[in-house]
Design a protein around this motif. Sequence first.
Motif, PDB file in Angstrom:
ATOM      1  N   ARG A  47      15.125 -79.413   0.154  1.00 49.84           N
ATOM      2  CA  ARG A  47      15.977 -78.438  -0.539  1.00 49.84           C
ATOM      3  C   ARG A  47      16.327 -78.905  -1.947  1.00 49.84           C
ATOM      4  N   GLN A  48      16.369 -80.219  -2.136  1.00 47.71           N
ATOM      5  CA  GLN A  48      16.727 -80.763  -3.444  1.00 47.71           C
ATOM      6  C   GLN A  48      15.570 -80.735  -4.431  1.00 47.71           C
ATOM      7  N   VAL A  49      14.332 -80.894  -3.961  1.00 41.42           N
ATOM      8  CA  VAL A  49      13.182 -80.950  -4.878  1.00 41.42           C
ATOM      9  C   VAL A  49      12.231 -79.764  -4.739  1.00 41.42           C
ATOM     10  N   GLY A  50      12.312 -79.019  -3.647  1.00 42.07           N
ATOM     11  CA  GLY A  50      11.689 -77.710  -3.602  1.00 42.07           C
ATOM     12  C   GLY A  50      10.247 -77.579  -3.184  1.00 42.07           C
ATOM     13  N   SER A  51       9.450 -78.642  -3.176  1.00 40.35           N
ATOM     14  CA  SER A  51       8.022 -78.485  -2.877  1.00 40.35           C
ATOM     15  C   SER A  51       7.499 -79.671  -2.067  1.00 40.35           C
ATOM     16  N   PRO A  52       6.373 -79.470  -1.368  1.00 41.55           N
ATOM     17  CA  PRO A  52       5.782 -80.577  -0.593  1.00 41.55           C
ATOM     18  C   PRO A  52       5.414 -81.777  -1.453  1.00 41.55           C
ATOM     19  N   GLY A  53       4.839 -81.513  -2.633  1.00 43.48           N
ATOM     20  CA  GLY A  53       4.422 -82.604  -3.512  1.00 43.48           C
ATOM     21  C   GLY A  53       5.575 -83.466  -3.946  1.00 43.48           C
ATOM     22  N   TRP A  54       6.665 -82.812  -4.342  1.00 39.14           N
ATOM     23  CA  TRP A  54       7.816 -83.575  -4.834  1.00 39.14           C
ATOM     24  C   TRP A  54       8.563 -84.260  -3.697  1.00 39.14           C
ATOM     25  N   LEU A  55       8.474 -83.698  -2.491  1.00 39.33           N
ATOM     26  CA  LEU A  55       9.027 -84.391  -1.320  1.00 39.33           C
ATOM     27  C   LEU A  55       8.343 -85.742  -1.144  1.00 39.33           C
ATOM     28  N   LEU A  56       7.019 -85.756  -1.237  1.00 43.12           N
ATOM     29  CA  LEU A  56       6.282 -87.013  -1.093  1.00 43.12           C
ATOM     30  C   LEU A  56       6.533 -87.948  -2.270  1.00 43.12           C
ATOM     31  N   VAL A  57       6.721 -87.389  -3.473  1.00 49.11           N
ATOM     32  CA  VAL A  57       7.027 -88.223  -4.640  1.00 49.11           C
ATOM     33  C   VAL A  57       8.348 -88.963  -4.424  1.00 49.11           C
ATOM     34  N   VAL A  58       9.348 -88.266  -3.878  1.00 48.43           N
ATOM     35  CA  VAL A  58      10.644 -88.906  -3.611  1.00 48.43           C
ATOM     36  C   VAL A  58      10.456 -90.109  -2.690  1.00 48.43           C
ATOM     37  N   TRP A  59       9.649 -89.935  -1.632  1.00 47.89           N
ATOM     38  CA  TRP A  59       9.432 -91.048  -0.706  1.00 47.89           C
ATOM     39  C   TRP A  59       8.596 -92.152  -1.340  1.00 47.89           C
ATOM     40  N   MET A  60       7.682 -91.798  -2.242  1.00 44.43           N
ATOM     41  CA  MET A  60       6.906 -92.820  -2.951  1.00 44.43           C
ATOM     42  C   MET A  60       7.815 -93.660  -3.846  1.00 44.43           C
ATOM     43  N   ILE A  61       8.735 -92.995  -4.555  1.00 40.18           N
ATOM     44  CA  ILE A  61       9.676 -93.724  -5.415  1.00 40.18           C
ATOM     45  C   ILE A  61      10.550 -94.646  -4.576  1.00 40.18           C
ATOM     46  N   ILE A 286       8.059 -98.581   5.175  1.00 42.02           N
ATOM     47  CA  ILE A 286       7.807 -97.625   4.092  1.00 42.02           C
ATOM     48  C   ILE A 286       6.517 -96.854   4.345  1.00 42.02           C
ATOM     49  N   ALA A 287       5.475 -97.538   4.821  1.00 44.06           N
ATOM     50  CA  ALA A 287       4.213 -96.864   5.137  1.00 44.06           C
ATOM     51  C   ALA A 287       4.414 -95.834   6.249  1.00 44.06           C
ATOM     52  N   LEU A 288       5.152 -96.199   7.287  1.00 43.68           N
ATOM     53  CA  LEU A 288       5.404 -95.271   8.388  1.00 43.68           C
ATOM     54  C   LEU A 288       6.237 -94.077   7.923  1.00 43.68           C
ATOM     55  N   TYR A 289       7.219 -94.310   7.064  1.00 44.51           N
ATOM     56  CA  TYR A 289       8.044 -93.206   6.550  1.00 44.51           C
ATOM     57  C   TYR A 289       7.201 -92.207   5.772  1.00 44.51           C
ATOM     58  N   PHE A 290       6.309 -92.712   4.919  1.00 40.20           N
ATOM     59  CA  PHE A 290       5.459 -91.822   4.127  1.00 40.20           C
ATOM     60  C   PHE A 290       4.537 -91.016   5.044  1.00 40.20           C
ATOM     61  N   LEU A 291       3.938 -91.689   6.019  1.00 41.76           N
ATOM     62  CA  LEU A 291       3.037 -91.013   6.941  1.00 41.76           C
ATOM     63  C   LEU A 291       3.787 -90.014   7.827  1.00 41.76           C
ATOM     64  N   ALA A 292       5.031 -90.317   8.164  1.00 44.41           N
ATOM     65  CA  ALA A 292       5.832 -89.370   8.952  1.00 44.41           C
ATOM     66  C   ALA A 292       6.029 -88.066   8.183  1.00 44.41           C
ATOM     67  N   ASN A 293       6.229 -88.161   6.885  1.00 48.58           N
ATOM     68  CA  ASN A 293       6.389 -86.954   6.078  1.00 48.58           C
ATOM     69  C   ASN A 293       5.087 -86.181   5.962  1.00 48.58           C
ATOM     70  N   ILE A 294       3.953 -86.884   5.953  1.00 52.97           N
ATOM     71  CA  ILE A 294       2.662 -86.195   6.019  1.00 52.97           C
ATOM     72  C   ILE A 294       2.564 -85.407   7.325  1.00 52.97           C
TER      73      ILE A 294
END
Length: 498
Positions: A47-61, A286-294
């Motif tokens: 809800r804060q970033v609005g898109s799938p791409g930016w959701l993953l960017v947040v987790w990458m940061i 961190i790897a598991l968190y990113f993959l969970a969002n995928i």
Amino acid sequence: MSAIDTPAPLVADQKFVRGLGLLDSTMLVAGSMIGSGIFIVSADISRQVGSPGWLLVVWMITGLLTLTAALSYGELAAMMPKAGGQYVYLRESFSPLWGFLYGWTLFLVIQTGTIAAVAVGFAKFLGVLWPTISVENYIIAPIRIGSGYAVSLSTAQFVGIVMIALLTFMNTRGLELGKIVQNVFTITKTGSLIALILLGVFVGWNADAVHLNFGNFWHIGGKLQDVGGGLTAATVFGLFVGICVAQTNSLFAADAWNNITFTAGEVKEPRRNIPLSLAFGTFLVIALYFLANIAYLVTLPIETIKTVPADRVASATADVVFPGHGAVIMAVAIMISTFGCNNGLILAGARAYYAMARDGLFFKSSGELNRKHVPAWGLLIQGIWAALLVLPRTVNQDGSFGSLYNDLLTYVISAALIFYILTIAGVFLLRWKRPDAERPYKAFGYPLVPLLYIIGAAVILFVLFKYQPATTWPGLGIVLTGVPIYFLWKVFGKSQPT
């Protein structure tokens, strides 16, 4: 012999047992990090970033910041392998006051508030299996205190308190029991998270969700959240602010990786194993968190993620894989996760208060070890305060009740970030103050990588203080309450032999 008995006052007896190997230390890092956040916070971030791409960017940061910090802490951990960890690093880098302010905030809110939140989180998911357990099923109905606060005891609060008491008692029985519980539950919940990822990707694959999410990867639309000052991710600057504000969710979900530093006095070969466990454990999570969002994105459309009931994204994902049974399956998985998380938090936190007490800056009894070679009084004091934090409620405008510890944790997220920045700045400061000190491990990519963390975290802090003032400035107030307490303890406290 009671749980809090202490041995005869012989300094020779006051020794920790070095019983944590590399695997145990890594399990403590990973187990303290994985609680309930990863299963929930992606809804709010979306809800804060609005898109799938930016959701993953947040987790990458979040991943880059967390890994950078962990790799930088490795130098301090190898240089000062003592019980107390981050408290000791700040004390030695800056002054005893800065170390105390961190330790005081840790005790007052960061560690104990998180323990309270995780315990009640456990109870809420137990309520999925046993509906009698609920935050609205009261043993003692809310008693109003002023206009904005109340005290209550619901069945969920009661279960949370029992969980805190049980884990506190178990950890007074010695490091071995705490270690076994930590290893078993961390391995189990890591396996559960891996299973969620694999099942989500290979069984729950939803062609419509994949098309919507990855075909409109950067498209910002649908339900958006005001991230401060009337801004939303619909504008470029609003998106930047949204990414920074979203870090309060993702960084909190990935927090507590530093807890292993508190237990340095009980780690075998600490100059080697603490830096390695920080690197291994943090990278794994961190790897598991990113993959969970995928996994979330290949099973659920982004708008469903934004609006899923109670933000339970993982439960909605599991329901795609096991229709009609997802809520129950994830409730069991999250109960396992939160139980193991709280064991790690309870085990580690008392070691920080032990170091403070040895310096005469906390209750003297917290600086003593019982016959099982653990700081039982520190565990007890921590457990009592965490249990008390379960009871106060906030009163919302619509008359419903929230939890005071949630507000307190929101307030101190920014303060915790300040302490992380200062600790990593301590790497630079100690290189200058103590150039000849033994450094078995040196910060990865020094000076660039630690500097990038400081800059990145400082930018996030600036945005939070400017655009989320109601939830950031109070955090500084909580930290500053420690200043008069510090001077009182300086006057009346008494340091003990190292």
